[in-house]
Design an enzyme around this catalytic site. Structure first.
Site, PDB file in Angstrom:
ATOM      1  N   HIS A 397     -52.322 -90.828   7.032  1.00 56.62           N
ATOM      2  CA  HIS A 397     -52.815 -91.659   5.661  1.00 56.62           C
ATOM      3  C   HIS A 397     -52.126 -91.394   4.661  1.00 56.62           C
ATOM      4  O   HIS A 397     -51.699 -92.278   3.750  1.00 56.62           O
ATOM      5  CB  HIS A 397     -54.395 -91.313   5.732  1.00 56.62           C
ATOM      6  N   ARG A 535     -50.661-106.793  12.375  1.00 54.07           N
ATOM      7  CA  ARG A 535     -51.020-106.494  13.574  1.00 54.07           C
ATOM      8  C   ARG A 535     -52.475-106.098  13.689  1.00 54.07           C
ATOM      9  O   ARG A 535     -53.328-105.798  13.042  1.00 54.07           O
ATOM     10  CB  ARG A 535     -50.534-104.771  13.509  1.00 54.07           C
ATOM     11  N   GLY A 653     -42.645 -99.430  17.388  1.00 52.01           N
ATOM     12  CA  GLY A 653     -43.438 -98.740  16.724  1.00 52.01           C
ATOM     13  C   GLY A 653     -42.862 -97.260  17.163  1.00 52.01           C
ATOM     14  O   GLY A 653     -43.387 -96.562  17.935  1.00 52.01           O
ATOM     15  N   CYS A 703     -40.797-101.194  13.002  1.00 52.53           N
ATOM     16  CA  CYS A 703     -41.769-101.050  11.683  1.00 52.53           C
ATOM     17  C   CYS A 703     -42.294 -99.570  11.737  1.00 52.53           C
ATOM     18  O   CYS A 703     -43.161 -99.389  10.944  1.00 52.53           O
ATOM     19  CB  CYS A 703     -42.724-102.023  11.923  1.00 52.53           C
TER      20      CYS A 703
HETATM   21  C1  PEP Z   1     -45.628 -96.740  15.023  1.00 54.26           C
HETATM   22  O1  PEP Z   1     -46.264 -96.284  15.879  1.00 54.26           O
HETATM   23  O2  PEP Z   1     -44.494 -96.738  14.753  1.00 54.26           O
HETATM   24  C2  PEP Z   1     -46.290 -97.630  14.215  1.00 54.26           C
HETATM   25  C3  PEP Z   1     -45.640 -98.454  13.147  1.00 54.26           C
HETATM   26  O3  PEP Z   1     -47.599 -97.770  14.167  1.00 54.26           O
HETATM   27  P1  PEP Z   1     -48.849 -96.584  13.475  1.00 54.26           P
HETATM   28  O4  PEP Z   1     -47.928 -95.720  12.610  1.00 54.26           O
HETATM   29  O5  PEP Z   1     -49.819 -97.381  12.780  1.00 54.26           O
HETATM   30  O6  PEP Z   1     -49.349 -96.237  14.712  1.00 54.26           O
HETATM   31 MG    MG Z   2     -48.268 -97.064  16.396  1.00 54.22          MG
END
Ligand code: PEP
Ligand code: MG
Length: 753
Positions: A397, A535, A653, A703
């Protein structure tokens, strides 16, 4: 007040003609043939608002404005802009602008099309900070139209984005003005790009690429250009490669069109020896002028060469200077070390915050030190000059939100709350991940920004931005990103007054939908018509337990492998359905620039089920995009089966994909040294998915945090990814990397011809 010609201004005139105007004038003066034009200077705008008496009205509309309240911001912006656009401009000002345009037409021998560009000015402040904040209008013709668009540029000083930016950056509205550059548009028969020195080795070789028609054909990658090289030492043309240029982009009236070229023209050489030499000489002159190798856009109209844009080449190896020189860093005492999670340097007094209740203690400029930040701490994070946490990795966070707020941060120090003491003066280096004792003097060597015209870098691979808190929407949009590649809604949901399931159990689902709708609206509006991939909720139980009503969250030994992502969305369908309804409301209002993205997919059935629910909730899947995150090895290894369910896109991700592939907890500072998104196993999965998606017409993107790392992005562009989505602070850097890699790919292809 008045109109000045490019030939009359230079680098010292930034305060009255803005950075863009001064830079163009400087080039013009140095006999670099930029298209001719004039500038309606910053004093003219002030004269207009003072003489018509609207200055005070503008100030009073903006006084006390809460820029975080989007509705209020929009209304204030609209009021000011209406005032500027409806108040008659004094006749003498109109006449002066018209006279200058007539003179420009006379000099050019015809009524010319012009570009009307804003060049914001501020007393004693560099214009660079305003770059891209105000409008530019292309293909304007006729004296009345020119006046109309000068006025539109003036009014663009008060777009919501520009007002927001000034307030957040601490500029007073009264201190800024706006100059307007009116410059002839080149309707080129030939055009292209050139490097004044070799873009990789730095050798003194001018490399020129050329096509027929307008330069967009090269920049967009639509046409393979001719390639020429000129050796600056032997003064000889050393390479001429003629490509087959089947198409060209041309301007007809105020429109640009793609045309097919007949074979004789397609195969003909674009530049003569003479033109190559002239261009090379100009490239040398510009490099000399700026003292750095340049990446230049040029155009030739009726046999005359114009320089349309020039910016420094940033890719030459071995020549990169350290941007920040640390004077006394060696002597400074290192207090704690962790991961540099949000770049920049922050100096301030330590405030140790052990619970949300204490955030009131954090004053403007303090260094916020805590175990781990929570959504309730965001207001204090905003005030802080830097953030330091005990726990967390690059995607916790604190890391995500600090980057979005532009506050330097060091996370995962292990012991900052114990070692640092309240009131201690410290320097936080968010790049290196170090906290030093005292205030360290850092000399900033600002990299000179040299852009003659404000055209952004256009890349064939789209460069998008990630968003977590809707508050950051305008700032994210101001990066000029091609859309939002990840809107993580859980940060917004975590910031609500209660747990989603509590809203539902309390019979307040409509309130929950309304909250989701409001947050989503802010983002889709800021980016409209560019796409925003929303998302669906990825709610880990440990993070959601702290919310009001979160007491029932199961206690899990491994939350990362537990009840989160799509598996949770399908089990607790009520909140998933609420999201769909909020999205439907936006679509019904015309915001079709939306993509729905499902998190943590491991099986085709999950996609099928989510789709069924979306359809049941009335989502018109033919109007918007529907896709998934690839963040588990399972999804990567059976992507062909998932594609069969019908998806428009996938996005890597890599934060999760990496942790699940190499068994390294992404949030565990003890194993952070092993966490590597470029591990060959991760890269193999990525390569596989891109290949299969390409074969099946499914768009690919990234992302995860790795999408903000130039070395990873470079590899992905080579693999043929369609877009990359970076953090706000990394968009420009990533864009430059993408442009460089794309150019390199084109050059390599040409060399093989
Ligand atoms: C990831 O897992 O790379 C992603 C973008 O999602 P998060 O960081 O919110 O798990
Ligand atoms: Mg993720």
């Amino acid at each position: 007040m008045g109109v000045v010609w490019l030939s009359e201004v230079g680098k010292d005139d930034v305060p009255i003609v803005g950075g863009k105007g001064a830079n163009l004038g400087e080039l013009y003066r140095n006999e670099i043939p930029v298209p001719n034009g004039f500038i309606v200077d910053g004093r003219t705008f002030i004269d207009f608002i003072e003489r018509t008496g609207i200055k005070d009205k503008i100030i009073s509309i903006l006084e006390g404005l809460d820029v975080e309240d989007t509705d209020e911001l929009m209304k204030a912006s609209q009021k000011v802009r209406e005032l500027i656009e409806s108040t008659p401009i004094p006749e003498d000002i109109i006449e002066e602008i018209k006279k200058a345009y007539r003179q420009l037409c006379e000099e050019e021998g015809e009524e010319v099309y012009v570009a009307v560009r804003s060049s914001a000015t501020a007393e004693d402040l560099p214009d660079a900070s305003f770059a891209g904040q105000q409008e530019t209008y292309l293909n304007i013709k006729g004296e009345d139209k020119v006046v109309e668009y000068v006025r539109k540029c003036w009014s663009s000083l008060y777009t919501p984005r520009a007002i927001y930016y000034r307030v957040r950056q601490g500029f007073r509205h009264e201190d800024v003005s706006i100059a307007v550059v009116v410059q002839k548009m080149v309707n080129s028969e030939k055009s292209g790009v050139m490097f004044s020195s070799h873009p990789v080795t730095g050798e003194p070789v001018v490399i020129i690429e050329a096509v027929w028609g307008l330069g967009e054909a090269i920049v967009s990658g639509m046409v393979s250009p001719d390639h020429y090289e000129f050796d600056r030492v032997s003064r000889k043309i050393t390479k001429v490669q003629v490509a087959k240029k089947e198409k060209a982009i041309v301007r007809e009236g105020d429109e640009t069109k793609v045309i097919d070229l007949p074979p004789e023209k397609a195969e003909a050489r674009v530049l003569s020896d003479d033109e190559i030499i002239k261009l090379a000489e100009l490239a040398e002159l510009i490099e000399e002028h700026y003292g750095k190798p340049q990446d230049i856009e040029w155009a030739i109209e009726k046999g005359k060469i114009y320089i349309v844009q020039s910016r420094p080449i940033t890719t030459i190896k071995g020549k990169k200077e350290e941007k920040e020189e640390v004077e006394s860093e060696e002597e400074a005492e290192v207090l704690v070390k962790g991961l540099g999670a949000s770049p920049g340097i922050g100096v301030g007094k330590v405030k140790i915050i052990l619970s949300e209740k204490e955030i009131g203690r954090v004053e403007e400029g303090d260094v916020l030190v805590t175990t781990m930040t929570t959504p309730d701490m965001v207001p204090a994070m905003r005030r802080a000059s830097a953030i330091v946490t005990d726990e967390g990795g690059m995607t916790c966070h604190a890391a995500i939100v600090s980057r979005e707020l532009g506050v330097p941060a060091v996370v995962g120090t292990g012991n900052a709350t114990k070692v640092l003491k309240d009131g201690m003066l410290v320097t936080v280096d968010g790049d290196k991940g170090v906290v030093y004792k005292g205030a360290i003097k850092k000399e900033k060597k600002e990299e000179e920004k040299v852009v003659t015209a404000a055209a952004p870098i256009i890349t064939a691979t789209e460069v998008k931005v990630n968003i977590s808190i809707p508050d950051a929407a305008e700032k994210a949009a101001a990066t000029g990103a091609d859309g939002v590649g990840l809107f993580r809604i859980e940060h917004m949901v975590l910031g609500l007054k209660k747990h989603p399931m509590k809203y539902i159990h309390d019979g307040e689902v409509d309130e929950y939908i309304e909250e989701l709708y409001k947050g989503m609206l802010r983002v889709v509006k800021a980016f409209y018509p560019k796409p925003v991939w929303i998302r669906t909720l990825d709610a880990p139980t440990d993070e959601f337990r702290t919310m009001e009503g979160g007491e029932d969250e199961p206690v899990e030994a491994n939350p990362m492998l537990g009840f989160r992502g799509i598996r949770r969305d399908l089990k607790e369908q009520e909140h998933f359905r609420a999201e769909m309804r909020a999205i439907k409301k936006l679509i019904d209002e015309g915001y079709t620039n939306i993509g729905i993205m499902l998190p943590l997919i491991t099986r085709p059935e999950e996609v099928r089920e989510a789709k069924r629910i979306a359809i049941e909730e009335g989502i018109p899947l033919d109007k918007i995009e529907f896709g998934i995150m690839v963040e588990t090895p399972a999804a990567a290894l059976i992507i062909e089966d998932i594609i069969k369910e019908g998806i428009d896109f996938i996005s890597f991700g890599t934060n999760d994909l990496t942790q699940y592939t190499i068994a390294v907890d992404r949030n565990n500072e003890n194993v952070a040294y092993l966490y590597d998104e470029t591990h060959p196993a991760v890269m193999k999965l990525i390569e596989r998915v891109i290949k299969i998606c390409k074969e099946n017409g499914v768009k690919t993107s990234i992302c995860g945090q790795a999408g903000s790392y130039p070395h990873v992005v470079a590899k992905l562009v080579e693999l043929g990814i369609d877009s990359v989505s970076a953090n706000i602070d990394a968009v420009q850097r990533v864009r430059e990397t993408v442009a460089r890699v794309e150019k390199k790919i084109m050059l390599e292809k040409l060399r093989k011809l």
